[in-house]
Enzyme design. Structure first.
Site, PDB file in Angstrom:
ATOM      1  N   GLY A  18     -15.303  -8.785   2.131  1.00  0.00           N
ATOM      2  CA  GLY A  18     -15.411  -6.791   1.011  1.00  0.00           C
ATOM      3  C   GLY A  18     -16.353  -6.401   2.495  1.00  0.00           C
ATOM      4  CB  SER A  19     -17.548  -6.710   5.336  1.00  0.00           C
ATOM      5  OG  SER A  19     -15.526  -7.510   6.603  1.00  0.00           O
ATOM      6  CG  ASN A  20     -11.921  -4.393   6.968  1.00  0.00           C
ATOM      7  OD1 ASN A  20     -11.848  -3.719   7.968  1.00  0.00           O
ATOM      8  ND2 ASN A  20     -12.057  -5.367   6.878  1.00  0.00           N
ATOM      9  NE  ARG A  71       3.818 -12.535  -7.603  1.00  0.00           N
ATOM     10  CZ  ARG A  71       3.120 -13.018  -5.925  1.00  0.00           C
ATOM     11  NH1 ARG A  71       2.780 -11.173  -5.422  1.00  0.00           N
ATOM     12  NH2 ARG A  71       2.836 -13.574  -5.814  1.00  0.00           N
ATOM     13  CG  LEU A  99       0.867  -4.841  -3.160  1.00  0.00           C
ATOM     14  CD1 LEU A  99       0.416  -3.700  -3.261  1.00  0.00           C
ATOM     15  CD2 LEU A  99      -0.396  -5.271  -4.252  1.00  0.00           C
ATOM     16  CG  ASN A 113      -2.769  -5.162   4.645  1.00  0.00           C
ATOM     17  OD1 ASN A 113      -4.002  -4.897   4.261  1.00  0.00           O
ATOM     18  ND2 ASN A 113      -2.006  -5.758   5.450  1.00  0.00           N
ATOM     19  CG  HIS A 115      -2.483  -7.662   9.492  1.00  0.00           C
ATOM     20  ND1 HIS A 115      -2.482  -9.214   8.324  1.00  0.00           N
ATOM     21  CD2 HIS A 115      -2.000  -8.493  11.055  1.00  0.00           C
ATOM     22  CE1 HIS A 115      -1.841 -10.172   9.477  1.00  0.00           C
ATOM     23  NE2 HIS A 115      -1.517 -10.085  10.161  1.00  0.00           N
ATOM     24  CG  ASP A 147       7.944  -2.093   3.868  1.00  0.00           C
ATOM     25  OD1 ASP A 147       6.883  -2.890   3.805  1.00  0.00           O
ATOM     26  OD2 ASP A 147       8.073  -1.681   4.753  1.00  0.00           O
ATOM     27  CD  GLU A 180      -9.994  -6.219  10.503  1.00  0.00           C
ATOM     28  OE1 GLU A 180     -10.112  -6.863   9.546  1.00  0.00           O
ATOM     29  OE2 GLU A 180     -10.523  -7.643  11.146  1.00  0.00           O
TER      30      GLU A 180
END
Ligand code: GRF
Length: 202
Positions: A18-20, A71, A99, A113, A115, A147, A180
């Protein structure tokens, strides 16, 4: 998304450290992301270290576990939780699950997101390892729209990071992570500004 009197409501999905997520929460607090609030942090992993960090910050947290749910059920529950909280923008931050189309359709153009590579290079798992194995001289990080493809949605922002000859996966990942934490808040603020000016097209 968002009128002048209403703050944009951000949900952050995590699976781990959870650093971002914390970089986004810090940016909301210090105004780097303006007129927004963190509505909720949702984890698919009860053991995610980021949950405690969010709680300490007074942010609502929710665990919606994968186990015992298909899912589709899992994503439906998350979408329900997002709608209940009137969420405008969903930020994936180390969320280790692709997702479903229904989730993306529910929030199309409003899921971001981050990456740790210069997409479209090195999508998927272990992008820093992939960069080293390919002998890349430069890597970096990318904020993109989510997407149905794996790390393949339209790119919003990127930052380059040099790869050093003696880099390990850990040293490269740490150097990218520093960027990031700057890039994600800047990109989120940019997207929210465009939304508030009705200039965001998706
Ligand atoms: C980050 O490198 C992010 O780019 C990737 O997963 C990692 C999550 O780290 N998607 P953290 O949980 O934000 O610390």
């Amino acid at each position: 998304m968002g009128s002048e009197s209403r703050k944009s409501r951000i949900a952050i999905l995590i699976s781990g450290r959870g650093s971002n997520m914390m970089a986004l929460a810090d940016a909301v607090r210090d105004g780097t992301i303006s007129s927004a609030e963190i509505a909720v942090v949702i984890s698919d992993q009860p053991s995610a270290a980021g949950l405690a960090k969010a709680n300490e910050r007074g942010i609502e947290t929710l665990v919606i576990e994968r186990s015992g749910r298909t899912r589709d059920e899992h994503d439906r529950e998350i979408v329900t939780a997002l709608r209940q909280r009137d969420v405008d923008l969903v930020c994936l931050a180390g969320y280790m699950r692709i997702l479903t189309k229904d989730f993306i359709d529910a929030y199309r153009g409003r899921v971001l997101n981050i990456h740790p590579s210069l997409l479209p290079l090195f999508p998927g798992l272990d992008p820093q390892k992939q960069a080293l194995e390919h002998g890349a001289k430069t890597s970096g990080c990318t904020v993109h729209l989510v997407d149905e493809t794996l790390d393949g949605g339209p790119i919003i922002a990127q930052r380059e990071v040099p790869v050093h000859e003696d880099d390990t996966v850990e040293s490269l990942a740490a150097r990218i992570l520093i960027e990031e934490h700057k890039l994600y808040p800047e990109a989120v603020n940019h997207v929210l500004q465009l939304h508030q000016q009705n200039k965001w097209l998706p």
